[in-house]
Each structure stands twice: as C-alpha cells, then as structure tokens.
Design an enzyme around this catalytic site. Sequence first.
Site, PDB file in Angstrom:
ATOM      1  N   ASP A  82       0.943  -1.025   0.046  1.00 35.58           N
ATOM      2  CA  ASP A  82      -0.454  -0.359   0.196  1.00 35.58           C
ATOM      3  C   ASP A  82       1.103   0.797   0.190  1.00 35.58           C
ATOM      4  OD1 ASP A  82       0.399   0.449   2.526  1.00 35.58           O
ATOM      5  OD2 ASP A  82      -1.073   0.131   3.226  1.00 35.58           O
ATOM      6  N   HIS A  83       0.351   3.097   0.483  1.00 38.96           N
ATOM      7  CA  HIS A  83       1.014   3.029   0.250  1.00 38.96           C
ATOM      8  C   HIS A  83       2.298   3.321   1.295  1.00 38.96           C
ATOM      9  CE1 HIS A  83      -2.341   3.944   2.797  1.00 38.96           C
ATOM     10  NE2 HIS A  83      -1.528   4.844   3.878  1.00 38.96           N
ATOM     11  N   CYS A 119       3.185  -2.758   3.882  1.00 40.96           N
ATOM     12  CA  CYS A 119       2.479  -1.958   4.244  1.00 40.96           C
ATOM     13  C   CYS A 119       3.506  -1.062   5.615  1.00 40.96           C
ATOM     14  CB  CYS A 119       0.695  -2.102   4.382  1.00 40.96           C
ATOM     15  SG  CYS A 119       0.426  -3.407   6.204  1.00 40.96           S
ATOM     16  N   GLY A 120       2.670   0.063   6.273  1.00 36.38           N
ATOM     17  CA  GLY A 120       2.819   0.713   7.771  1.00 36.38           C
ATOM     18  C   GLY A 120       3.472  -0.626   8.235  1.00 36.38           C
ATOM     19  N   THR A 121       2.839  -1.489   9.110  1.00 36.83           N
ATOM     20  CA  THR A 121       2.538  -2.433   9.739  1.00 36.83           C
ATOM     21  C   THR A 121       3.748  -3.849   9.731  1.00 36.83           C
ATOM     22  OG1 THR A 121       0.809  -2.383  10.242  1.00 36.83           O
ATOM     23  CG2 THR A 121       2.173  -1.168  11.597  1.00 36.83           C
ATOM     24  N   HIS A 138      10.315 -23.949   9.276  1.00 40.90           N
ATOM     25  CA  HIS A 138       9.380 -24.528  10.304  1.00 40.90           C
ATOM     26  C   HIS A 138       7.845 -24.885   9.173  1.00 40.90           C
ATOM     27  CE1 HIS A 138      11.482 -24.518  13.521  1.00 40.90           C
ATOM     28  NE2 HIS A 138      12.371 -24.289  12.756  1.00 40.90           N
ATOM     29  N   HIS A 171       8.347 -31.179  10.723  1.00 39.50           N
ATOM     30  CA  HIS A 171       7.263 -29.902  10.541  1.00 39.50           C
ATOM     31  C   HIS A 171       6.212 -29.896   9.421  1.00 39.50           C
ATOM     32  CE1 HIS A 171      10.267 -27.844  12.337  1.00 39.50           C
ATOM     33  NE2 HIS A 171      10.753 -28.016  11.733  1.00 39.50           N
TER      34      HIS A 171
HETATM   35  C1  RB5 Z   1      -2.310   2.608   6.232  1.00 36.97           C
HETATM   36  O1  RB5 Z   1      -2.247   4.151   6.921  1.00 36.97           O
HETATM   37  C2  RB5 Z   1      -1.842   1.867   6.713  1.00 36.97           C
HETATM   38  O2  RB5 Z   1      -2.484   1.389   8.046  1.00 36.97           O
HETATM   39  C3  RB5 Z   1      -0.889   1.302   6.370  1.00 36.97           C
HETATM   40  O3  RB5 Z   1      -0.002   0.936   5.708  1.00 36.97           O
HETATM   41  C4  RB5 Z   1      -1.007  -0.972   7.974  1.00 36.97           C
HETATM   42  O4  RB5 Z   1       0.002  -0.666   8.555  1.00 36.97           O
HETATM   43  C5  RB5 Z   1      -1.821  -1.396   7.923  1.00 36.97           C
HETATM   44  O5  RB5 Z   1      -1.637  -2.447   8.716  1.00 36.97           O
END
Ligand code: RB5
Length: 148
Positions: free
Chosen positions: A8-9, A65-67, A98, A133
């Site tokens: 994503d962004h 993504c961000g996280t 595993h 496994h």
């Molecule tokens: C986007 O702001 C953020 O929520 C996304 O990239 C991600 O971290 C979601 O889990």
Amino acid sequence: MKVAIASDHGGLNIREEIKGLLDKLGIEYEDFGCDCETSVDYPDYALPVAEKVASGEFDRGILICGTGIGMSISANKVKGIRCALVHDVFSAKATREHNDSNILAMGERVIGPGLALEIAKTWLQTEYQAGRHANRVGKISEYENKTL
Ligand code: RB5
C-alpha cells in the site's frame, strides 16, 4: 521461482528496494501495485496477491504496508496462504524452514530498507525442512479444508 509483490502507500519504498533485490537475484516477479502515494486500502493489494499464490500462478508473495499487520491479516484469509509477518532475520529463516510460509509481510514504518532486504533475501533463499514440521503444517490445511 515466480514472486507476486505489492504494497500500500505505507510500503512503497521498501517494495521498490525489494524489486531491485529480485532483479539482482534473477527472480521473476510481477508488481501488483499500488501505483500512487495517496492513501489506499491494504486488502485491495493483499488479497489479489494471496489469490495468485494460492492458485499456484505464483510460487511466493511479498507484501509491504506500514506495519505489515493489515497485509498479513488479509492474506491469511485466503485458503492455502501461510503469510508470515517478519521483522528479523532469524524469523525469516525459521518461518520458511518450519511453517513453509508462502507470503512474507513486512512493515516499512517498523524496519528500515537494509533489514527488509536481508529478511527478504533470507526468506527467498531458505527451503522448507518438512520432516516433523509437515504434520503441523498439514493440520492447518486439514482445518482449512474442513472450514473454508
Ligand atoms: C496505512 O495508514 C496503514 O494502516 C497500513 O499501511 C498498515 O500499517 C495496516 O496494517
């Protein structure tokens, strides 16, 4: 090996770095977006990649993504997907050996590009050990076959 990649962004920069790594390693890949820096919804990118991997059209997937959390939650809704959210090299190796993970998720707001590249390289180059496994991974598939 054929890899489907998307972000994503929040994961654009690491996605570009990983494409460079795939080029360097001579690994074939297809980029499933996103194409712009404006806010998008991570399931719109995670689910198509997960479906491509689950169908066998692609061998592995990489999602950023961000996280990494939204991508991994989404991808793991698709039957046959074992998406691992990884932010260290030890886990990158362990989840291939595993869990036979077929999608790697990472968070660009959690780790820097240097570590992300090390993780991706390790994950791409580590083989599943099967053996003891296989029974455990098999239990996940059995559950999916019963419920999904
Ligand atoms: C986007 O702001 C953020 O929520 C996304 O990239 C991600 O971290 C979601 O889990």
